[in-house]
Scaffold this motif. Structure first.
Motif, PDB file in Angstrom:
ATOM      1  N   CYS A 154       0.810  -1.217   0.000  1.00  7.64           N
ATOM      2  CA  CYS A 154       0.000   0.000   0.000  1.00  7.64           C
ATOM      3  C   CYS A 154       0.843   1.267   0.000  1.00  7.64           C
ATOM      4  O   CYS A 154       0.435   2.285  -0.535  1.00  7.64           O
ATOM      5  N   GLY A 210       1.524   2.723  -3.348  1.00  7.66           N
ATOM      6  CA  GLY A 210       0.374   3.151  -4.130  1.00  7.66           C
ATOM      7  C   GLY A 210       0.046   2.211  -5.270  1.00  7.66           C
ATOM      8  O   GLY A 210      -0.679   2.569  -6.177  1.00  7.66           O
ATOM      9  N   GLU A 211       0.589   0.997  -5.230  1.00  4.78           N
ATOM     10  CA  GLU A 211       0.345   0.048  -6.307  1.00  4.78           C
ATOM     11  C   GLU A 211      -1.075  -0.494  -6.302  1.00  4.78           C
ATOM     12  O   GLU A 211      -1.607  -0.834  -7.349  1.00  4.78           O
ATOM     13  N   ASP A 222      -5.698   3.993  -4.632  1.00  6.92           N
ATOM     14  CA  ASP A 222      -5.614   5.401  -4.987  1.00  6.92           C
ATOM     15  C   ASP A 222      -6.278   6.194  -3.870  1.00  6.92           C
ATOM     16  O   ASP A 222      -7.247   5.727  -3.264  1.00  6.92           O
ATOM     17  N   VAL A 228      -8.438   9.359  -3.392  1.00  5.47           N
ATOM     18  CA  VAL A 228      -9.247  10.205  -4.272  1.00  5.47           C
ATOM     19  C   VAL A 228     -10.146  11.120  -3.444  1.00  5.47           C
ATOM     20  O   VAL A 228     -10.425  10.863  -2.274  1.00  5.47           O
ATOM     21  N   ARG A 279      -7.822  -0.230  -6.217  1.00  2.00           N
ATOM     22  CA  ARG A 279      -7.996  -0.145  -7.673  1.00  2.00           C
ATOM     23  C   ARG A 279      -8.848  -1.280  -8.228  1.00  2.00           C
ATOM     24  O   ARG A 279      -9.678  -1.057  -9.114  1.00  2.00           O
TER      25      ARG A 279
END
Length: 127
Positions: free
Chosen positions: A41, A44-45, A48, A50, A95
């Protein structure tokens, strides 16, 4: 003792013993998240961060109102009384989950039945 926002894990309460608002989706931006699995985490793989959409803000307002009604939380009261209570909140969105939500929305818009929707979801997950 109250913890400072820079040391408060994202999965814990937002204000101390009096304020037990546990929320897996929205977090104050000033809170440094502590991911469940830092190795994946932190880069950021898989997720996201937001901005909240209208539905998120509506849900968060209702959650804060209920939390304040049940606990008389000073933090919830301050947030609800502020001009823009959601300015410091962001959504941590996996994601893969976001992709499945898009597939479901597209399938619904196309009028697909449950079986076809499930097939589209599996295709998006398995590549």
């Amino acid at each position: 003792p109250r913890r400072g926002p820079d040391r408060l894990p994202a999965h814990r309460d937002l204000g101390g013993a009096q304020d037990r608002l546990r929320d897996p989706v929205a977090r104050p931006a000033t809170v440094r998240p502590v991911p469940a699995h830092p190795a994946c985490c932190a880069t950021g793989e898989l997720v996201d961060v937001v901005d909240l959409d209208d539905a998120d803000r509506e849900w968060l307002r209702a959650t804060l109102q209920r939390h304040h009604a049940l606990t008389d939380s000073a933090v919830a009261a301050r947030l609800l009384a502020s001009v823009n209570p959601f300015a410091n909140f962001r959504k941590v969105m996996p994601r893969d989950y976001a992709r499945v939500l898009r597939v479901i929305a597209d399938a619904k818009a196309a009028g697909l039945d449950d079986a076809a929707t499930s097939q589209k979801i599996m295709e998006s997950v398995n590549g």
